[in-house]
Design an enzyme around this catalytic site. Structure first.
Site, short mmCIF file in Angstrom:
data_model
loop_
_atom_site.label_atom_id
_atom_site.label_comp_id
_atom_site.label_asym_id
_atom_site.label_seq_id
_atom_site.Cartn_x
_atom_site.Cartn_y
_atom_site.Cartn_z
N HIS A 100 0.73 -1.20 0.06
CA HIS A 100 0.02 -0.13 -0.06
C HIS A 100 0.74 1.26 -0.05
CE1 HIS A 100 -3.01 3.01 1.04
NE2 HIS A 100 -2.17 3.41 1.99
N HIS B 252 1.50 5.29 -2.13
CA HIS B 252 1.76 6.60 -1.88
C HIS B 252 3.28 7.15 -2.15
CE1 HIS B 252 -1.23 7.49 1.22
NE2 HIS B 252 -1.12 6.13 1.73
N GLU C 146 -6.11 9.39 -0.15
CA GLU C 146 -6.34 7.81 0.06
C GLU C 146 -7.30 7.40 -1.09
OE1 GLU C 146 -4.75 5.90 1.64
OE2 GLU C 146 -3.40 7.04 3.05
N SER D 136 -3.34 0.79 -4.54
CA SER D 136 -2.93 -0.18 -4.01
C SER D 136 -3.48 -1.46 -3.78
CB SER D 136 -2.17 0.18 -2.80
OG SER D 136 -2.92 0.48 -1.75
FE LIG Z 1 -2.59 5.18 3.03
#
Ligand SMILES: [Fe+2]
Length: 296
Positions: free
Chosen positions: A169, A174, A215, A234
């Site tokens: 993730h 990110h 997010e 992700s």
């Molecule tokens: Fe996150």
């Protein structure tokens, strides 16, 4: 005097936890976690928890990790599947940054090396995180241009799923966008605001803003809806789901976004579409001003 409760994830929470978040000192795996019962996995998670927590608190930067064959297997299974989906659906800002960064699909990258690269490009760095950090703690590092990143990998029985943010993730969701200077500035501004305000309701507003953009944001590009948020980028399940008719898509209106509660434990069936990155940047600046937080 005790402050009135505020509602998060459908239940009232003590407002103080927004500004004085609890510190989790031991590894906690939630009920139903795929790794529960796997003694070797739990021990590995405990070891990485202790190592990364010590490095975070002592500000030592990411430790070098000797990844196991099983961890590498999971990385090799998930990262090419995600990449195929990214080529079709990810936002330009993410894809360009991902290509520049060039994360390997065969070897798990070392955060220490990625951090050095980011520092050269955008003056950001990576902070080792032992697990999910509370929002204000997480963004207090971002205020100092540090992005907390986990170094553990999800359990191999469900490579497509993780109940908590793991390295897949963080690294594939990110980290790439941190190569973009405008993105880094936007994040840092949210971090400074979230860390500076003394008001729990301001922290909650910024948390929701981050959730529905950083997010789980969608973004318009050339009349197409693309994926911007790391939580979607992700997950091989969340990417197609986020663009499907199972999701209610609304225009990104900040006043509405900061009033909208969500449930992080399931697939997201309400998403907001950001008209452009420049719009998002302006909205953050205006929100911080409107809340009266002096960080600009
Ligand atoms: Fe996150």
């Amino acid at each position: 005097m005790k402050e009135a409760p505020i509602v998060e994830y459908g239940a009232p929470v003590d407002p103080r936890t927004m500004v004085e978040p609890p510190d989790v000192t031991e590894l906690e795996l939630e009920p139903g976690h795929p790794g529960l019962g796997d003694v070797a996995y739990v021990q590995r998670r405990k070891d990485l928890f202790a190592l990364c927590r010590a490095h975070r608190l002592k500000r030592l930067g990411p430790p070098l990790i000797d990844y196991t064959a099983e961890e590498t297997r999971i990385w090799r299974e998930v990262s090419p599947k995600l990449d195929e989906l990214h080529r079709k659906h990810a936002s330009r800002i993410y894809l360009q940054a991902k290509d520049t960064l060039g994360i390997s699909q065969t070897e798990i990258p070392q955060l220490r090396h990625l951090s050095e690269r980011l520092t050269r490009e955008t003056r950001m760095h990576l902070v080792p995180a032992e697990g999910p950090l509370p929002y204000r703690t997480f963004y207090s590092y971002i205020a100092e241009r540090g992005f907390p990143v986990t170094q553990f990998i999800r359990h191999g029985s469900h490579p497509e799923f993780t109940p908590e943010p793991d390295m897949i993730h963080d690294c594939l969701g990110h980290v790439p966008a941190l190569m973009n200077a405008d993105y880094a500035e936007l994040l840092t501004l949210i971090g400074k605001a979230a860390f500076t305000t003394p008001h729990p309701e301001h922290v909650l507003a910024l948390k929701r803003f981050s959730w529905f953009s950083i997010e789980f944001g969608l973004i318009e590009e050339d009349a197409e809806t693309k994926i911007f948020g790391a939580g979607i980028l992700s997950s091989t399940g969340e990417i197609p789901f986020s663009l499907s008719n199972n999701v209610k898509h609304l225009p990104f209106v900040t006043s509405k976004v900061i009033e909208t509660d969500y449930d992080p434990s399931r697939m997201q069936d309400l998403l907001f579409i950001i008209p452009s990155f420049a719009f998002l940047r302006r909205e953050v600046e205006q929100l911080v001003k409107r809340l009266g937080i002096s960080v600009l």
